[in-house]
Design a protein around this motif. Structure first.
Motif, PDB file in Angstrom:
ATOM      1  N   UNK A 206      20.681   2.427  21.764  1.00  0.00           N
ATOM      2  CA  UNK A 206      21.879   1.208  22.323  1.00  0.00           C
ATOM      3  C   UNK A 206      21.782   0.894  20.839  1.00  0.00           C
ATOM      4  N   UNK A 207      20.675   0.775  19.425  1.00  0.00           N
ATOM      5  CA  UNK A 207      20.603   0.598  18.397  1.00  0.00           C
ATOM      6  C   UNK A 207      21.283   0.501  17.555  1.00  0.00           C
ATOM      7  N   UNK A 208      21.748   2.532  17.389  1.00  0.00           N
ATOM      8  CA  UNK A 208      23.083   2.849  17.101  1.00  0.00           C
ATOM      9  C   UNK A 208      23.845   2.580  17.117  1.00  0.00           C
ATOM     10  N   UNK A 209      24.863   2.445  18.812  1.00  0.00           N
ATOM     11  CA  UNK A 209      25.791   1.781  18.799  1.00  0.00           C
ATOM     12  C   UNK A 209      26.087   0.820  18.565  1.00  0.00           C
ATOM     13  N   UNK A 210      24.830  -0.263  18.936  1.00  0.00           N
ATOM     14  CA  UNK A 210      25.198  -1.613  18.481  1.00  0.00           C
ATOM     15  C   UNK A 210      25.362  -1.885  16.385  1.00  0.00           C
ATOM     16  N   UNK A 211      24.951  -1.060  15.935  1.00  0.00           N
ATOM     17  CA  UNK A 211      25.028  -0.887  15.020  1.00  0.00           C
ATOM     18  C   UNK A 211      26.597  -0.476  14.149  1.00  0.00           C
ATOM     19  N   UNK A 212      27.364   0.802  14.995  1.00  0.00           N
ATOM     20  CA  UNK A 212      28.616   1.267  14.865  1.00  0.00           C
ATOM     21  C   UNK A 212      29.350   0.055  16.040  1.00  0.00           C
ATOM     22  N   UNK A 213      29.008  -0.808  16.396  1.00  0.00           N
ATOM     23  CA  UNK A 213      29.678  -1.302  17.024  1.00  0.00           C
ATOM     24  C   UNK A 213      30.072  -2.644  16.007  1.00  0.00           C
ATOM     25  N   UNK A 214      29.233  -3.058  15.034  1.00  0.00           N
ATOM     26  CA  UNK A 214      29.394  -3.981  13.629  1.00  0.00           C
ATOM     27  C   UNK A 214      30.760  -3.936  13.804  1.00  0.00           C
ATOM     28  N   UNK A 259      27.009  13.634  21.027  1.00  0.00           N
ATOM     29  CA  UNK A 259      25.491  13.824  20.363  1.00  0.00           C
ATOM     30  C   UNK A 259      24.690  13.709  21.741  1.00  0.00           C
ATOM     31  N   UNK A 260      24.800  12.479  21.673  1.00  0.00           N
ATOM     32  CA  UNK A 260      23.309  11.719  23.065  1.00  0.00           C
ATOM     33  C   UNK A 260      24.712  12.376  24.759  1.00  0.00           C
ATOM     34  N   UNK A 261      25.330  12.649  24.696  1.00  0.00           N
ATOM     35  CA  UNK A 261      26.374  12.910  26.066  1.00  0.00           C
ATOM     36  C   UNK A 261      26.274  11.475  27.171  1.00  0.00           C
ATOM     37  N   UNK A 262      26.795  11.673  27.770  1.00  0.00           N
ATOM     38  CA  UNK A 262      27.644  10.610  28.090  1.00  0.00           C
ATOM     39  C   UNK A 262      26.637  10.173  29.837  1.00  0.00           C
ATOM     40  N   UNK A 263      26.773  11.744  30.355  1.00  0.00           N
ATOM     41  CA  UNK A 263      25.712  11.500  31.497  1.00  0.00           C
ATOM     42  C   UNK A 263      23.562  11.000  31.628  1.00  0.00           C
ATOM     43  N   UNK A 264      23.158  11.051  29.728  1.00  0.00           N
ATOM     44  CA  UNK A 264      21.821  11.382  29.329  1.00  0.00           C
ATOM     45  C   UNK A 264      22.185   9.196  29.887  1.00  0.00           C
ATOM     46  N   UNK A 265      22.723   8.300  29.603  1.00  0.00           N
ATOM     47  CA  UNK A 265      22.886   7.281  29.261  1.00  0.00           C
ATOM     48  C   UNK A 265      23.420   6.463  30.485  1.00  0.00           C
ATOM     49  N   UNK A 266      24.471   7.333  31.578  1.00  0.00           N
ATOM     50  CA  UNK A 266      24.474   7.053  32.779  1.00  0.00           C
ATOM     51  C   UNK A 266      23.221   6.146  34.158  1.00  0.00           C
ATOM     52  N   UNK A 267      23.789   4.569  34.359  1.00  0.00           N
ATOM     53  CA  UNK A 267      22.902   4.331  35.643  1.00  0.00           C
ATOM     54  C   UNK A 267      21.011   3.954  34.421  1.00  0.00           C
ATOM     55  N   UNK A 268      21.688   3.570  33.343  1.00  0.00           N
ATOM     56  CA  UNK A 268      20.651   2.808  32.646  1.00  0.00           C
ATOM     57  C   UNK A 268      20.912   1.958  32.072  1.00  0.00           C
ATOM     58  N   UNK A 269      20.290   0.852  31.567  1.00  0.00           N
ATOM     59  CA  UNK A 269      20.166  -0.100  31.064  1.00  0.00           C
ATOM     60  C   UNK A 269      21.075  -0.370  30.007  1.00  0.00           C
ATOM     61  N   UNK A 270      20.797   0.772  29.450  1.00  0.00           N
ATOM     62  CA  UNK A 270      22.385   1.129  27.986  1.00  0.00           C
ATOM     63  C   UNK A 270      23.179   1.167  28.455  1.00  0.00           C
ATOM     64  N   UNK A 271      23.668   1.611  29.662  1.00  0.00           N
ATOM     65  CA  UNK A 271      25.010   1.576  30.235  1.00  0.00           C
ATOM     66  C   UNK A 271      25.433   0.018  30.803  1.00  0.00           C
ATOM     67  N   UNK A 272      24.635  -0.517  31.008  1.00  0.00           N
ATOM     68  CA  UNK A 272      25.338  -2.539  31.630  1.00  0.00           C
ATOM     69  C   UNK A 272      25.386  -2.789  30.560  1.00  0.00           C
ATOM     70  N   UNK A 273      24.319  -2.735  29.718  1.00  0.00           N
ATOM     71  CA  UNK A 273      24.040  -3.716  28.291  1.00  0.00           C
ATOM     72  C   UNK A 273      25.732  -3.641  27.879  1.00  0.00           C
ATOM     73  N   UNK A 274      26.113  -2.058  27.489  1.00  0.00           N
ATOM     74  CA  UNK A 274      26.801  -2.128  26.323  1.00  0.00           C
ATOM     75  C   UNK A 274      28.404  -2.395  27.637  1.00  0.00           C
ATOM     76  N   UNK A 275      28.165  -2.184  28.797  1.00  0.00           N
ATOM     77  CA  UNK A 275      29.698  -2.796  29.648  1.00  0.00           C
ATOM     78  C   UNK A 275      29.747  -3.803  29.083  1.00  0.00           C
ATOM     79  N   UNK A 276      28.748  -4.267  29.336  1.00  0.00           N
ATOM     80  CA  UNK A 276      28.656  -6.189  29.724  1.00  0.00           C
ATOM     81  C   UNK A 276      28.647  -6.376  28.585  1.00  0.00           C
ATOM     82  N   UNK A 277      28.775  -6.693  27.162  1.00  0.00           N
ATOM     83  CA  UNK A 277      29.080  -6.199  25.832  1.00  0.00           C
ATOM     84  C   UNK A 277      30.533  -6.129  25.342  1.00  0.00           C
TER      85      UNK A 277
END
Length: 306
Positions: A206-214, A259-277
Protein backbone atom coordinates in the motif's frame (compact mmCIF):
# COMPACT_ATOMS: atom_id res chain seq x y z
CA UNK A 1 19.28 -2.83 -29.10
CA UNK A 2 16.20 -0.71 -29.69
CA UNK A 3 15.98 -0.07 -25.95
CA UNK A 4 19.49 1.35 -25.82
CA UNK A 5 18.79 3.44 -28.92
CA UNK A 6 15.63 4.85 -27.30
CA UNK A 7 17.78 6.10 -24.41
CA UNK A 8 20.91 7.17 -26.30
CA UNK A 9 19.23 9.08 -29.15
CA UNK A 10 17.63 11.73 -26.87
CA UNK A 11 20.86 12.00 -24.86
CA UNK A 12 22.81 12.70 -28.05
CA UNK A 13 20.16 15.24 -29.02
CA UNK A 14 20.56 16.92 -25.62
CA UNK A 15 24.31 17.30 -26.23
CA UNK A 16 23.64 18.75 -29.69
CA UNK A 17 21.51 21.47 -28.08
CA UNK A 18 24.81 23.24 -27.41
CA UNK A 19 25.07 24.10 -31.13
CA UNK A 20 24.71 27.90 -31.39
CA UNK A 21 23.04 28.08 -34.81
CA UNK A 22 19.26 28.00 -34.27
CA UNK A 23 18.29 26.37 -37.57
CA UNK A 24 20.83 23.56 -37.35
CA UNK A 25 20.02 22.93 -33.70
CA UNK A 26 16.29 22.72 -34.33
CA UNK A 27 16.78 20.32 -37.24
CA UNK A 28 18.90 18.02 -35.08
CA UNK A 29 16.42 18.17 -32.19
CA UNK A 30 13.60 17.35 -34.61
CA UNK A 31 15.55 14.39 -35.97
CA UNK A 32 16.15 13.16 -32.42
CA UNK A 33 12.43 13.35 -31.61
CA UNK A 34 11.45 11.68 -34.89
CA UNK A 35 13.96 8.89 -34.30
CA UNK A 36 12.61 8.31 -30.79
CA UNK A 37 9.06 8.01 -32.13
CA UNK A 38 10.28 5.68 -34.90
CA UNK A 39 12.11 3.51 -32.36
CA UNK A 40 8.92 3.11 -30.32
CA UNK A 41 7.06 2.05 -33.48
CA UNK A 42 9.84 -0.40 -34.38
CA UNK A 43 9.66 -1.88 -30.87
CA UNK A 44 5.91 -2.36 -31.29
CA UNK A 45 6.32 -3.98 -34.70
CA UNK A 46 9.12 -6.30 -33.61
CA UNK A 47 7.26 -7.27 -30.45
CA UNK A 48 8.49 -7.96 -26.94
CA UNK A 49 11.94 -9.38 -26.28
CA UNK A 50 12.65 -11.90 -23.55
CA UNK A 51 16.34 -11.00 -23.52
CA UNK A 52 17.55 -8.90 -20.59
CA UNK A 53 20.32 -6.35 -21.18
CA UNK A 54 22.36 -5.79 -18.02
CA UNK A 55 23.82 -2.28 -17.79
CA UNK A 56 25.30 -2.41 -14.29
CA UNK A 57 25.52 -5.09 -11.61
CA UNK A 58 26.01 -3.50 -8.19
CA UNK A 59 25.27 -6.72 -6.29
CA UNK A 60 23.65 -10.05 -7.16
CA UNK A 61 20.22 -8.67 -6.18
CA UNK A 62 20.84 -5.08 -7.33
CA UNK A 63 21.08 -5.04 -11.10
CA UNK A 64 20.36 -2.20 -13.51
CA UNK A 65 18.91 -3.94 -16.54
CA UNK A 66 16.57 -3.35 -19.49
CA UNK A 67 13.94 -5.55 -21.10
CA UNK A 68 11.19 -4.88 -23.61
CA UNK A 69 7.72 -6.34 -22.98
CA UNK A 70 4.23 -5.56 -24.27
CA UNK A 71 3.48 -3.10 -21.46
CA UNK A 72 6.64 -1.08 -22.01
CA UNK A 73 5.96 -0.99 -25.76
CA UNK A 74 2.48 0.43 -25.15
CA UNK A 75 3.81 3.23 -22.95
CA UNK A 76 6.74 3.82 -25.34
CA UNK A 77 4.33 4.51 -28.20
CA UNK A 78 2.50 7.08 -26.09
CA UNK A 79 5.77 8.67 -24.95
CA UNK A 80 7.45 8.70 -28.35
CA UNK A 81 4.61 10.41 -30.18
CA UNK A 82 3.81 12.64 -27.20
CA UNK A 83 7.35 13.99 -27.04
CA UNK A 84 7.38 14.52 -30.82
CA UNK A 85 4.14 16.54 -30.81
CA UNK A 86 5.15 18.60 -27.77
CA UNK A 87 8.60 19.20 -29.26
CA UNK A 88 7.16 20.50 -32.53
CA UNK A 89 4.89 22.87 -30.59
CA UNK A 90 7.81 23.99 -28.41
CA UNK A 91 9.87 25.44 -31.26
CA UNK A 92 7.54 28.40 -31.69
CA UNK A 93 6.48 28.70 -28.06
CA UNK A 94 9.89 28.68 -26.39
CA UNK A 95 11.12 31.61 -28.51
CA UNK A 96 9.02 33.90 -26.29
CA UNK A 97 10.19 32.19 -23.09
CA UNK A 98 13.90 32.36 -23.91
CA UNK A 99 16.75 30.03 -22.86
CA UNK A 100 15.87 27.72 -25.70
CA UNK A 101 19.00 25.56 -25.61
CA UNK A 102 18.64 24.84 -21.89
CA UNK A 103 14.96 23.99 -22.27
CA UNK A 104 15.50 21.49 -25.09
CA UNK A 105 18.53 19.93 -23.41
CA UNK A 106 16.47 19.01 -20.34
CA UNK A 107 13.46 18.20 -22.54
CA UNK A 108 15.49 15.47 -24.27
CA UNK A 109 17.27 14.28 -21.12
CA UNK A 110 13.90 13.68 -19.46
CA UNK A 111 12.82 11.70 -22.54
CA UNK A 112 15.89 9.47 -22.22
CA UNK A 113 15.25 8.87 -18.51
CA UNK A 114 11.59 8.15 -19.18
CA UNK A 115 12.37 5.56 -21.85
CA UNK A 116 14.86 3.94 -19.48
CA UNK A 117 12.07 3.75 -16.88
CA UNK A 118 9.71 2.20 -19.43
CA UNK A 119 12.19 -0.49 -20.44
CA UNK A 120 13.27 -1.35 -16.89
CA UNK A 121 13.64 -5.07 -16.34
CA UNK A 122 13.25 -5.01 -12.57
CA UNK A 123 11.99 -2.96 -9.65
CA UNK A 124 15.42 -1.55 -8.74
CA UNK A 125 16.01 -0.20 -12.24
CA UNK A 126 12.55 1.30 -12.40
CA UNK A 127 13.01 3.04 -9.06
CA UNK A 128 16.38 4.51 -10.09
CA UNK A 129 15.01 6.01 -13.29
CA UNK A 130 11.79 7.07 -11.55
CA UNK A 131 13.98 9.31 -9.38
CA UNK A 132 15.96 10.55 -12.38
CA UNK A 133 12.79 11.52 -14.24
CA UNK A 134 11.87 13.73 -11.27
CA UNK A 135 15.31 15.34 -10.97
CA UNK A 136 15.72 16.05 -14.68
CA UNK A 137 12.16 17.37 -15.17
CA UNK A 138 12.42 19.85 -12.28
CA UNK A 139 14.34 22.44 -14.40
CA UNK A 140 11.48 22.43 -16.93
CA UNK A 141 9.04 23.56 -14.23
CA UNK A 142 11.34 26.36 -13.02
CA UNK A 143 12.37 27.40 -16.55
CA UNK A 144 11.22 31.02 -16.24
CA UNK A 145 13.26 31.54 -13.07
CA UNK A 146 10.48 33.45 -11.30
CA UNK A 147 9.90 33.05 -7.55
CA UNK A 148 6.61 31.28 -8.24
CA UNK A 149 8.20 28.80 -10.68
CA UNK A 150 11.07 28.02 -8.31
CA UNK A 151 8.66 27.47 -5.40
CA UNK A 152 6.48 25.23 -7.59
CA UNK A 153 9.52 23.26 -8.75
CA UNK A 154 10.63 22.63 -5.17
CA UNK A 155 7.10 21.59 -4.22
CA UNK A 156 7.12 19.17 -7.15
CA UNK A 157 10.50 17.88 -6.00
CA UNK A 158 9.47 17.48 -2.34
CA UNK A 159 6.26 15.64 -3.24
CA UNK A 160 8.10 13.35 -5.66
CA UNK A 161 10.97 12.59 -3.30
CA UNK A 162 8.57 11.89 -0.44
CA UNK A 163 6.68 9.52 -2.72
CA UNK A 164 9.92 7.88 -3.81
CA UNK A 165 10.91 7.27 -0.18
CA UNK A 166 7.53 5.64 0.42
CA UNK A 167 8.10 3.45 -2.63
CA UNK A 168 11.60 2.61 -1.41
CA UNK A 169 10.20 1.36 1.90
CA UNK A 170 7.88 -0.94 -0.02
CA UNK A 171 10.75 -2.17 -2.17
CA UNK A 172 12.84 -3.04 0.91
CA UNK A 173 10.02 -5.15 2.35
CA UNK A 174 9.12 -6.78 -0.96
CA UNK A 175 12.74 -7.70 -1.66
CA UNK A 176 12.64 -9.97 1.41
CA UNK A 177 9.49 -11.85 0.38
CA UNK A 178 9.89 -12.07 -3.39
CA UNK A 179 11.87 -14.74 -5.18
CA UNK A 180 13.05 -12.02 -7.57
CA UNK A 181 12.53 -8.31 -8.25
CA UNK A 182 12.43 -8.97 -12.00
CA UNK A 183 9.13 -8.03 -13.62
CA UNK A 184 7.17 -11.24 -14.18
CA UNK A 185 3.49 -11.41 -15.22
CA UNK A 186 1.55 -12.66 -12.21
CA UNK A 187 4.20 -11.52 -9.75
CA UNK A 188 7.17 -13.07 -7.94
CA UNK A 189 5.84 -12.95 -4.37
CA UNK A 190 6.73 -16.13 -2.49
CA UNK A 191 3.92 -17.01 -0.07
CA UNK A 192 6.26 -19.25 1.93
CA UNK A 193 8.45 -16.24 2.68
CA UNK A 194 5.49 -14.06 3.63
CA UNK A 195 4.38 -16.33 6.47
CA UNK A 196 3.26 -14.38 9.53
CA UNK A 197 4.36 -11.07 7.97
CA UNK A 198 1.32 -10.81 5.75
CA UNK A 199 0.07 -7.62 7.44
CA UNK A 200 3.48 -5.96 7.07
CA UNK A 201 3.72 -6.95 3.41
CA UNK A 202 0.22 -5.62 2.70
CA UNK A 203 1.16 -2.34 4.37
CA UNK A 204 4.38 -2.20 2.31
CA UNK A 205 2.44 -2.75 -0.91
CA UNK A 206 0.00 0.00 0.00
CA UNK A 207 2.78 2.45 0.93
CA UNK A 208 4.70 1.68 -2.29
CA UNK A 209 1.63 2.22 -4.45
CA UNK A 210 0.85 5.50 -2.68
CA UNK A 211 4.46 6.56 -3.19
CA UNK A 212 4.33 5.93 -6.92
CA UNK A 213 0.82 7.39 -6.92
CA UNK A 214 2.26 10.81 -6.05
CA UNK A 215 3.62 11.05 -9.60
CA UNK A 216 0.30 9.82 -10.99
CA UNK A 217 -1.62 12.57 -9.14
CA UNK A 218 -3.49 10.17 -6.86
CA UNK A 219 -5.72 12.06 -4.40
CA UNK A 220 -4.76 13.35 -1.81
CA UNK A 221 -1.16 13.26 -3.07
CA UNK A 222 -1.86 15.46 -6.08
CA UNK A 223 -0.95 18.87 -4.62
CA UNK A 224 2.09 19.45 -6.84
CA UNK A 225 0.11 19.30 -10.11
CA UNK A 226 -2.11 22.42 -9.77
CA UNK A 227 0.90 24.32 -8.40
CA UNK A 228 3.39 23.36 -11.10
CA UNK A 229 1.06 23.72 -14.08
CA UNK A 230 0.34 27.47 -14.07
CA UNK A 231 3.98 28.54 -13.69
CA UNK A 232 5.64 26.01 -16.03
CA UNK A 233 5.94 26.75 -19.77
CA UNK A 234 3.03 25.25 -21.67
CA UNK A 235 5.19 22.50 -23.30
CA UNK A 236 6.40 21.50 -19.83
CA UNK A 237 2.81 21.46 -18.56
CA UNK A 238 1.83 19.23 -21.47
CA UNK A 239 4.75 16.94 -20.68
CA UNK A 240 3.77 16.72 -17.01
CA UNK A 241 0.10 16.00 -17.72
CA UNK A 242 0.35 13.94 -20.86
CA UNK A 243 3.38 11.78 -20.23
CA UNK A 244 5.33 12.17 -16.98
CA UNK A 245 2.34 11.27 -14.78
CA UNK A 246 2.32 7.97 -16.71
CA UNK A 247 5.53 7.10 -14.86
CA UNK A 248 3.41 6.77 -11.72
CA UNK A 249 0.73 4.79 -13.54
CA UNK A 250 3.25 2.37 -15.02
CA UNK A 251 5.01 1.93 -11.68
CA UNK A 252 1.75 1.06 -9.92
CA UNK A 253 0.93 -1.52 -12.60
CA UNK A 254 4.40 -3.03 -12.30
CA UNK A 255 4.21 -3.37 -8.52
CA UNK A 256 0.67 -4.75 -8.47
CA UNK A 257 0.77 -7.20 -11.36
CA UNK A 258 4.46 -7.89 -12.05
CA UNK A 259 5.88 -8.09 -8.52
CA UNK A 260 3.11 -8.70 -5.95
CA UNK A 261 0.40 -10.29 -8.08
CA UNK A 262 -3.22 -9.23 -8.04
CA UNK A 263 -4.38 -12.26 -6.05
CA UNK A 264 -2.37 -11.26 -2.99
CA UNK A 265 -4.30 -8.03 -2.37
CA UNK A 266 -7.68 -9.32 -3.55
CA UNK A 267 -10.41 -8.84 -0.91
CA UNK A 268 -8.01 -7.09 1.48
CA UNK A 269 -8.08 -3.61 3.00
CA UNK A 270 -5.41 -2.60 0.47
CA UNK A 271 -7.69 -3.32 -2.47
CA UNK A 272 -10.68 -1.50 -0.97
CA UNK A 273 -8.60 1.49 0.14
CA UNK A 274 -7.01 1.86 -3.29
CA UNK A 275 -10.40 1.58 -4.99
CA UNK A 276 -11.76 4.27 -2.67
CA UNK A 277 -8.78 6.54 -3.37
CA UNK A 278 -9.25 6.02 -7.10
CA UNK A 279 -12.94 6.92 -6.90
CA UNK A 280 -12.20 10.03 -4.82
CA UNK A 281 -9.49 11.01 -7.30
CA UNK A 282 -11.85 10.77 -10.28
CA UNK A 283 -14.71 12.60 -8.57
CA UNK A 284 -12.82 15.33 -6.71
CA UNK A 285 -10.45 15.97 -9.62
CA UNK A 286 -13.41 16.55 -11.90
CA UNK A 287 -15.22 18.75 -9.38
CA UNK A 288 -12.14 20.89 -8.73
CA UNK A 289 -11.59 21.24 -12.47
CA UNK A 290 -15.21 22.32 -12.89
CA UNK A 291 -14.89 25.00 -10.20
CA UNK A 292 -11.45 26.29 -11.24
CA UNK A 293 -11.36 29.55 -13.22
CA UNK A 294 -7.69 29.50 -14.29
CA UNK A 295 -7.41 27.37 -17.42
CA UNK A 296 -4.01 25.77 -16.71
CA UNK A 297 -5.09 24.85 -13.17
CA UNK A 298 -8.29 23.42 -14.61
CA UNK A 299 -6.20 21.24 -16.90
CA UNK A 300 -4.10 20.17 -13.91
CA UNK A 301 -7.16 19.04 -11.97
CA UNK A 302 -8.42 17.31 -15.10
CA UNK A 303 -5.12 15.42 -15.18
CA UNK A 304 -5.69 14.38 -11.57
CA UNK A 305 -9.13 13.08 -12.47
CA UNK A 306 -7.92 11.22 -15.55
Amino acid sequence: MLMLAAILVPLVGAVLCAIPRDTVRRVLISLSLICSAAISVAAAVMGAEDKVYTLLEIAPSIVIALRCDSLSVLFALVAGFGWLCIGIYSFRYIVHEGKERRFFAFFLIVEAMFFALLFSANLVTMYAFFELVTITSMPLVMHSGSKESIAAAFKYMFYSIAGAFMALFGIFILSSVCSSLDFTPGGTLDQSLVGSRRSLVLAAVFVAICGFGVKAGLYPLHGWLPTAHPVAPSPASALLSGIIVKAGVLSIIRVLFYIVGGDFIADTWVQYTLLSMALFTVFLGSMMAYREKILKKRLAFSTVSQ
